[in-house]
Motif scaffolding. Structure first.
Motif, PDB file in Angstrom:
ATOM      1  N   ASP A 138      15.089  78.319 -15.435  1.00 50.72           N
ATOM      2  CA  ASP A 138      15.551  76.464 -14.987  1.00 50.72           C
ATOM      3  C   ASP A 138      17.750  76.442 -15.743  1.00 50.72           C
ATOM      4  O   ASP A 138      17.895  77.008 -16.284  1.00 50.72           O
ATOM      5  N   GLY A 139      17.278  75.544 -14.546  1.00 48.74           N
ATOM      6  CA  GLY A 139      18.760  75.670 -14.916  1.00 48.74           C
ATOM      7  C   GLY A 139      19.049  74.155 -15.955  1.00 48.74           C
ATOM      8  O   GLY A 139      18.449  74.235 -16.502  1.00 48.74           O
ATOM      9  N   PRO A 140      20.721  73.666 -16.074  1.00 50.21           N
ATOM     10  CA  PRO A 140      20.780  72.935 -17.155  1.00 50.21           C
ATOM     11  C   PRO A 140      19.394  71.725 -16.311  1.00 50.21           C
ATOM     12  O   PRO A 140      19.641  71.721 -15.229  1.00 50.21           O
ATOM     13  N   LEU A 141      19.356  70.928 -17.326  1.00 52.42           N
ATOM     14  CA  LEU A 141      18.696  69.513 -17.292  1.00 52.42           C
ATOM     15  C   LEU A 141      17.287  70.281 -16.362  1.00 52.42           C
ATOM     16  O   LEU A 141      16.684  69.002 -15.755  1.00 52.42           O
ATOM     17  N   PRO A 146      20.695  67.565 -26.319  1.00 55.59           N
ATOM     18  CA  PRO A 146      21.791  66.453 -25.545  1.00 55.59           C
ATOM     19  C   PRO A 146      20.430  65.470 -25.961  1.00 55.59           C
ATOM     20  O   PRO A 146      19.396  66.075 -24.798  1.00 55.59           O
ATOM     21  N   VAL A 147      21.221  64.253 -26.552  1.00 56.57           N
ATOM     22  CA  VAL A 147      19.462  63.099 -25.281  1.00 56.57           C
ATOM     23  C   VAL A 147      20.161  62.126 -24.598  1.00 56.57           C
ATOM     24  O   VAL A 147      21.012  61.482 -24.566  1.00 56.57           O
ATOM     25  N   LEU A 148      19.208  62.536 -23.308  1.00 60.76           N
ATOM     26  CA  LEU A 148      19.722  61.698 -22.138  1.00 60.76           C
ATOM     27  C   LEU A 148      18.905  60.271 -22.399  1.00 60.76           C
ATOM     28  O   LEU A 148      18.032  60.261 -21.929  1.00 60.76           O
ATOM     29  N   LEU A 149      20.096  58.797 -22.163  1.00 60.61           N
ATOM     30  CA  LEU A 149      19.207  57.921 -23.167  1.00 60.61           C
ATOM     31  C   LEU A 149      19.009  56.961 -21.005  1.00 60.61           C
ATOM     32  O   LEU A 149      19.824  56.338 -20.529  1.00 60.61           O
ATOM     33  N   PRO A 150      18.346  55.810 -20.685  1.00 57.42           N
ATOM     34  CA  PRO A 150      18.449  54.875 -20.180  1.00 57.42           C
ATOM     35  C   PRO A 150      19.971  54.317 -19.626  1.00 57.42           C
ATOM     36  O   PRO A 150      20.137  53.776 -20.943  1.00 57.42           O
ATOM     37  N   GLY A 151      20.731  54.157 -18.594  1.00 54.28           N
ATOM     38  CA  GLY A 151      21.193  53.727 -18.105  1.00 54.28           C
ATOM     39  C   GLY A 151      22.107  54.636 -18.260  1.00 54.28           C
ATOM     40  O   GLY A 151      22.768  54.294 -17.448  1.00 54.28           O
ATOM     41  N   LEU A 152      22.527  55.879 -17.856  1.00 56.58           N
ATOM     42  CA  LEU A 152      23.084  57.027 -18.109  1.00 56.58           C
ATOM     43  C   LEU A 152      22.666  57.034 -16.754  1.00 56.58           C
ATOM     44  O   LEU A 152      22.200  57.609 -16.391  1.00 56.58           O
ATOM     45  N   PRO A 153      24.418  57.146 -16.095  1.00 51.18           N
ATOM     46  CA  PRO A 153      24.160  57.729 -14.860  1.00 51.18           C
ATOM     47  C   PRO A 153      23.754  58.642 -13.948  1.00 51.18           C
ATOM     48  O   PRO A 153      24.226  59.735 -14.611  1.00 51.18           O
ATOM     49  N   ALA A 206      17.910  69.712 -22.417  1.00 51.12           N
ATOM     50  CA  ALA A 206      18.007  68.260 -23.076  1.00 51.12           C
ATOM     51  C   ALA A 206      17.056  67.059 -22.885  1.00 51.12           C
ATOM     52  O   ALA A 206      15.951  67.576 -21.771  1.00 51.12           O
ATOM     53  N   ALA A 207      16.524  66.479 -23.963  1.00 47.29           N
ATOM     54  CA  ALA A 207      15.550  65.392 -24.383  1.00 47.29           C
ATOM     55  C   ALA A 207      15.881  64.141 -22.788  1.00 47.29           C
ATOM     56  O   ALA A 207      17.155  63.314 -23.404  1.00 47.29           O
ATOM     57  N   ASP A 208      15.568  64.190 -22.065  1.00 47.85           N
ATOM     58  CA  ASP A 208      16.414  63.157 -20.897  1.00 47.85           C
ATOM     59  C   ASP A 208      14.943  61.998 -20.466  1.00 47.85           C
ATOM     60  O   ASP A 208      13.572  61.937 -20.313  1.00 47.85           O
ATOM     61  N   PHE A 209      15.084  60.404 -21.446  1.00 46.71           N
ATOM     62  CA  PHE A 209      14.916  59.670 -22.144  1.00 46.71           C
ATOM     63  C   PHE A 209      14.532  59.092 -20.761  1.00 46.71           C
ATOM     64  O   PHE A 209      14.018  57.681 -20.067  1.00 46.71           O
ATOM     65  N   ARG A 210      15.032  58.850 -19.007  1.00 47.81           N
ATOM     66  CA  ARG A 210      15.417  58.504 -18.176  1.00 47.81           C
ATOM     67  C   ARG A 210      14.673  58.721 -16.787  1.00 47.81           C
ATOM     68  O   ARG A 210      14.122  58.251 -16.399  1.00 47.81           O
ATOM     69  N   VAL A 211      13.923  59.667 -17.508  1.00 44.37           N
ATOM     70  CA  VAL A 211      12.113  59.960 -16.236  1.00 44.37           C
ATOM     71  C   VAL A 211      11.086  60.237 -17.589  1.00 44.37           C
ATOM     72  O   VAL A 211      11.707  60.602 -18.492  1.00 44.37           O
ATOM     73  N   ARG A 231       9.917  66.539 -26.286  1.00 42.29           N
ATOM     74  CA  ARG A 231      11.081  67.932 -25.947  1.00 42.29           C
ATOM     75  C   ARG A 231      11.900  67.601 -27.457  1.00 42.29           C
ATOM     76  O   ARG A 231      12.290  68.401 -27.810  1.00 42.29           O
ATOM     77  N   LEU A 232      12.502  65.824 -27.247  1.00 48.56           N
ATOM     78  CA  LEU A 232      12.907  65.933 -28.947  1.00 48.56           C
ATOM     79  C   LEU A 232      12.186  66.955 -29.932  1.00 48.56           C
ATOM     80  O   LEU A 232      13.525  67.602 -30.657  1.00 48.56           O
ATOM     81  N   LEU A 233      11.426  66.869 -30.435  1.00 50.98           N
ATOM     82  CA  LEU A 233      10.445  66.823 -31.131  1.00 50.98           C
ATOM     83  C   LEU A 233      10.248  68.238 -31.225  1.00 50.98           C
ATOM     84  O   LEU A 233      10.238  68.872 -31.948  1.00 50.98           O
ATOM     85  N   GLU A 234      10.259  68.866 -30.097  1.00 48.01           N
ATOM     86  CA  GLU A 234      10.541  70.081 -30.473  1.00 48.01           C
ATOM     87  C   GLU A 234      11.104  70.989 -30.587  1.00 48.01           C
ATOM     88  O   GLU A 234      11.267  72.483 -31.012  1.00 48.01           O
ATOM     89  N   GLY A 235      12.343  70.185 -29.976  1.00 49.63           N
ATOM     90  CA  GLY A 235      13.884  71.679 -30.249  1.00 49.63           C
ATOM     91  C   GLY A 235      14.163  70.953 -31.823  1.00 49.63           C
ATOM     92  O   GLY A 235      15.001  71.800 -32.401  1.00 49.63           O
ATOM     93  N   ILE A 236      14.105  69.745 -32.280  1.00 49.75           N
ATOM     94  CA  ILE A 236      14.322  69.921 -33.565  1.00 49.75           C
ATOM     95  C   ILE A 236      13.924  70.688 -35.074  1.00 49.75           C
ATOM     96  O   ILE A 236      14.315  71.221 -35.704  1.00 49.75           O
ATOM     97  N   LYS A 237      12.126  70.792 -34.483  1.00 45.91           N
ATOM     98  CA  LYS A 237      11.443  71.656 -35.279  1.00 45.91           C
ATOM     99  C   LYS A 237      11.213  73.308 -34.488  1.00 45.91           C
ATOM    100  O   LYS A 237      11.077  74.215 -36.047  1.00 45.91           O
TER     101      LYS A 237
END
Length: 1002
Positions: free
Chosen positions: A50-53, A961-968, A982-987, A995-1001
């Motif tokens: 996989d590539g980035p994001l 990296p955590v991408l929040l809604p509204g990030l272009p 990244a954990a992409d909260f835009r999708v 994904r965020l939880l797994e990344g932390i643990k």
């Protein structure tokens, strides 16, 4: 056509038996999710990444062309068309399959391997995934070929394998298993397969594919491999860094210790070697002796992990991902030279666990003393389990080596309060002694049936009946009665002993030796370093220290063994050894503060005292206020208590343990939060209503109080129900769909129960079906195998007369389907059972998932409490203050999941030096999360980001990296942050919080 030659060899330490042959680039510039697989003839290799994001990357097939490699098939990913899984045919080197989010594709490469050929670029057939993924959030997980290469199995995200024909993609008969699977691997020979999911690893197939065997609680992220003959299965355990090998029937054969094997595992094509990806090296073992060969085949400066090692099935080649140089290195192994290499010193041993069980005061501790060659002395009732060393021996092996054998005696406390706790420690017993007091005139066999059935539920170990204290009077039972109870409970031998006089102690010891089947116990192969660490930890355990941090223990170990070179590998080995001893119940890691409990029996001691206090409540409701439990406000011998600071931490761990094992409920009341223990309720049910109303009765064998208690706790946590009443041996629940459901349990004799399911008139048939199925599934999972029996009760709808079950059986045996009510003589009662049931498997799984979520939420409150007390933060959150509200919401979700996030406003106090505290916190956390939103990076966030980068460089801190809604779109992180998933909260998919939880643990 792209052709790759040798290139420049990596500057690694490579053993002379291994030769580097070239490097293939990452597919499509992929940066993560790397996977490689060989064709069945070993002449092609498929690379995926996989590539980035989750964009970019792709999949490529390369074929050997002399000493060069040529690209045959390229495929590029996009966000919506990312390859989820790939698989080669096990019988045809030209055929492979690809799983995308929406379709399965089967490809056949041309014999000439021309990538420009039309058939190389287009699939032979496609199968529409959306034909079955109709449930919201459900998506396919993986695919694999069956061993004959004629079918492809697609995991549909539930418990079903969709079977597709390789010839034309047509769907055939699906394969259903009991457990939701995220991956499956068939044995190369035969019909066995192993499935992995969130609830564990199961071995299936054989005569009944629907009855799979749990071999490990490790889930779907665990690497595993079959031997070429399909007779062995190897799995790397990332928690203990062990390699475990099972036979085809799921019996554990070997444990390889101290190998730091955290990634891929694979057998050689001829089955003579086992390869594993360690923390910084590729390791190898012989499969005939399980001795490690040479030190390391390949040693790299960068940490290795993931599914990034693949062994060719058609020869002696390895493919290994090179993180630094972004490519797959190919190596050839000289097997003969490998076998001639030196073998590092190793220790081989087996452990046998013999449990002493019985009621309190029957003489177990005295027996334990004399059986372990200690002098007899009078003992009080044991308030926690004790472990004695029975004997240690060394056996010569046919190959000239030696095997150390150690037998441990586990004396289990017999008080009723300990029964629920000690149920957790009977597994893996090699033999058992069921002890009773020969002096008792009222009931000499008190507890014998309970403990014998509890043992059978947990273990198939041989058990013997032992009369203790026979010097104080005769046996209050005749020979015929003793023989009958031994035959009834499957107890193999009987002994009349006296620990004080030594009567029959030698005979009992010899019977114990004979009962242990050493060949059936797993062989453990350890390194000298691991043995040194274990010996240190066991000496600390036998000393005065009870609670210590892993860091303090490690520093003491380094002081005792200053000659050992300090570094990441030594600390990894130390931590892995702590986890290994925890698996054997010799130490316990707490979930907070990095603490290690060197005497885990103290958990039992405190838990039993707490449970006793709940049972003693005057209103009979079996509860204790949580604040009292956490404050230690319950009776306990003062001399047995820990110092107050240590007791405070231990009590948090005790509450967490009981909530985590479904032994207690956490209920909010007007007075605060109570811990409720259903097994300790003594209040009788009010007489109002019809307490005899019943629908079905289950008979079962096992630990009846424990089975009922966990059922009552789990039903209270299922979101489809809410608790209505609890009383001694019974409870009722409001169903959200309407009506009341209830259960009652009666213990007909010790270890044998009868559980009745009943409803009120408002409960619908659907509600009744589902509730009954859930209860039945619970009993099947926790009662003694084969003991659950179900009997439907039939009642006249006009006068409520209940038909005698014997009459029902006789009528059905004659072929009748109804019977005239003998009371009102007006109604013919239909005797048809609910055979044609609705498909409730998925609904019951959802109920179990709901109960698990409720259990985890309750236990996580204790986990977070411990982390707050010890200032043990899991993750540092870096964010723009303009995004504080959304980041705060994420932090609360993490907290509910048992993850404590450090955020500036909670972690700083007035007057603190900001920069010093920032560096201190980042140095202690396990991960860092950088939130990127529409407001860009904040002023202080830039400094935090740099501090995180510095810490990642220093000790490998994981950054998310955590991408929040509204990030272009197009504003995704690049540079250093861009290399992290990244954990992409835009999708919505894949779920960003997961994904965020797994990344932390991770």
């Amino acid at each position: 056509m792209t052709v790759y030659g040798m290139g420049r060899a990596p500057e690694y330490e490579i053993d002379p038996s291994v030769a580097w042959q070239g490097r293939l680039p990452a597919p499509g510039g992929a940066e993560s999710g790397m996977e490689c697989a060989w064709s069945c003839d070993g002449r092609r290799i498929l690379l995926r990444g996989d590539g980035p994001l989750l964009t970019g990357g792709g999949c490529e097939v390369w074929a050997a062309d002399g000493r060069d490699w040529k690209q045959e098939w390229p495929w590029r990913s996009s966000f919506s068309r990312r390859i989820l899984s790939v698989a080669w045919s096990p019988t045809d080197p030209d055929v492979f399959a690809v799983l995308l989010p929406d379709v399965v594709q089967m490809y056949r490469l041309s014999a000439g391997g021309d990538p420009s050929a039309r058939d190389a670029a287009k699939p032979v057939w496609e199968w529409n995934v959306w034909g079955f993924t109709r449930t919201e959030g459900q998506q396919p997980q993986a695919l694999t070929f069956t061993p004959d290469g004629r079918r492809i199995a697609v995991l549909d995200g539930t418990s079903t394998f969709r079977m597709l024909s390789v010839d034309d993609g047509r769907e055939g008969t699906s394969l259903w298993v009991r457990h939701p699977a995220t991956s499956v691997r068939w044995a190369p020979v035969g019909d066995r397969f192993v499935i992995q999911g969130d609830d564990g690893t199961y071995l299936g197939g054989g005569d009944s594919s629907k009855r799979s065997k749990l071999i490990s609680t490790a889930g779907s992220a665990t690497p595993l491999a079959w031997s070429p003959d399909g007779k062995m299965l190897c799995r790397a355990d990332p928690r203990t860094l062990l390699l475990r090998i099972w036979d085809v029937d799921g019996r554990l054969l070997v444990e390889l210790e101290g190998m730091l094997a955290s990634g891929s595992v694979s057998f050689s094509a001829d089955g003579r070697f086992l390869y594993a990806l360690g923390a910084y090296s590729v390791c190898c073992w012989r499969t005939d002796t399980w001795q490690r060969i040479i030190g390391d085949l390949i040693t790299t400066p960068s940490r290795l992990d993931g599914d990034r090692l693949a062994v060719s099935p058609g020869g002696s080649h390895l493919a290994l991902w090179d993180q630094d140089r972004r490519g797959f290195d190919l190596y050839a192994v000289d097997a003969d030279r490998l076998l001639r290499g030196s073998q590092p010193a190793a220790r081989t041993y087996r452990n046998a666990k013999v449990v002493l069980v019985g009621e309190t005061g029957v003489g177990k501790s005295g027996l334990g003393l004399v059986l372990s060659n200690q002098a007899y002395r009078p003992t009080d009732s044991t308030h926690a389990r004790q472990v004695f060393t029975f004997e240690e021996t060394e056996v010569e092996l046919p190959d000239g080596g030696a095997e150390r054998r150690e037998t441990l005696l586990w004396d289990m406390a017999g008080q009723s309060g300990y029964r629920l706790i000690h149920q957790l420690h009977l597994a893996e017993a090699a033999a058992a002694l069921v002890v009773f007091d020969a002096r008792s005139e009222t009931d000499p066999f008190a507890g014998v049936r309970y403990w014998a059935r509890a043992l059978r539920q947990q273990s198939a170990a041989p058990a013997m009946l032992v009369a203790a204290r026979t010097d104080r009077g005769g046996i209050a039972a005749g020979d015929k009665r003793i023989t009958a109870i031994c035959e009834e409970l499957g107890l193999s031998r009987y002994f009349e002993t006296s620990a004080r006089e030594g009567w029959q102690i030698p005979e009992l010891a010899e019977a114990m030796r004979a009962a242990i089947d050493w060949d059936s116990l797993p062989l453990s192969v350890s390194t000298e370093l691991f043995e040194t660490i274990k010996q240190f930890l066991l000496e600390e355990r036998d000393g005065q220290r009870i609670l210590a941090t892993a860091g303090d223990l490690y520093r003491d170990f380094r002081r005792h063994h200053a000659s050992l070179t300090d570094g990441p590998e030594l600390r990894l080995s130390f931590d892995a050894c702590v986890r290994l001893l925890e698996l054997r119940d010799l130490v316990r890691r707490l979930s907070f503060g990095g603490f290690v409990l060197l005497r885990p029996e103290m958990l039992d001691f405190y838990a039993s005292a707490l449970i006793d206090e709940a049972r003693a409540q005057p209103d009979g409701l079996g509860y204790l206020a949580e604040r009292r439990a956490l404050a230690g406000d319950f009776p306990m011998p003062q001399e047995d208590r820990l110092p107050s600071d240590e007791e405070r931490l231990l009590l948090i761990a005790v509450v967490e343990e009981m909530l985590r094992h479904d032994l207690a409920l956490r209920e909010s009341t007007e007075a605060g939060v109570d811990l409720v223990f259903p097994s300790q309720l003594t209040a009788d049910r009010p007489t109002e209503g019809d307490p005899d109303a019943a629908d079905v009765v289950f008979q079962f064998d096992g630990a009846v109080p424990a089975i009922y208690a966990t059922l009552a706790v789990r039903l209270s946590r299922v979101t489809a129900y809410s608790s209505k009443e609890k009383w001694r041996n019974g409870s009722t629940y409001w169903a959200k769909a309407g009506g009341v459901c209830g259960v009652r349990v009666v213990q007909a004799e010790e270890g044998r129960g009868e559980l009745t399911v009943f409803y009120d008139g408002d409960a619908s048939e659907e509600t009744r079906f589902l509730f009954e199925d859930y209860v039945h599934t619970h009993l099947m999972a926790r009662a003694l195998d084969g003991s659950v029996r179900r009997e439907r009760l039939f009642t006249c709808p006009r006068c409520s007369y209940r038909v005698d079950p014997a009459v029902v059986r006789r009528r059905l045996e004659r072929g009748a389907i109804d019977v005239l009510c003998t009371d009102c003589e007006q109604v013919r009662i239909v005797l048809l059972d609910r055979k044609d049931r609705l498909a409730h498997a998925a609904a019951v799984r959802d109920m179990n998932a709901s109960a698990d979520a409720g259990r985890d939420a309750a236990a996580n409150t204790a986990t977070i409490r411990g982390k707050l007390v010890t200032q043990d933060y899991d993750v540092f959150l870096s964010y723009n203050s303009a995004d504080r509200e959304v980041v705060g919401a994420v932090a609360e979700r993490l907290r509910a999941a048992g993850v404590l996030a450090w955020i500036d406003q909670a972690g700083f106090a007035a007057g603190d030096r900001w920069r010093d505290l920032l560096e201190e916190q980042i140095a202690r956390v396990r991960a860092g999360a950088v939130f990127l939103g529409p407001h860009g990076l904040g002023r202080w966030q830039k400094l935090e980001e740099q501090a995180l980068i510095d810490e990642s460089t220093r000790r490998g801190l994981r950054i998310i990296p955590v991408l929040l809604p509204g990030l272009p779109l197009g504003s995704e992180p690049r540079g250093f942050l861009g290399q992290w998933q990244a954990a992409d909260f835009r999708v919505a998919e894949p779920d960003p919080f997961t994904r965020l939880l797994e990344g932390i643990k991770e």
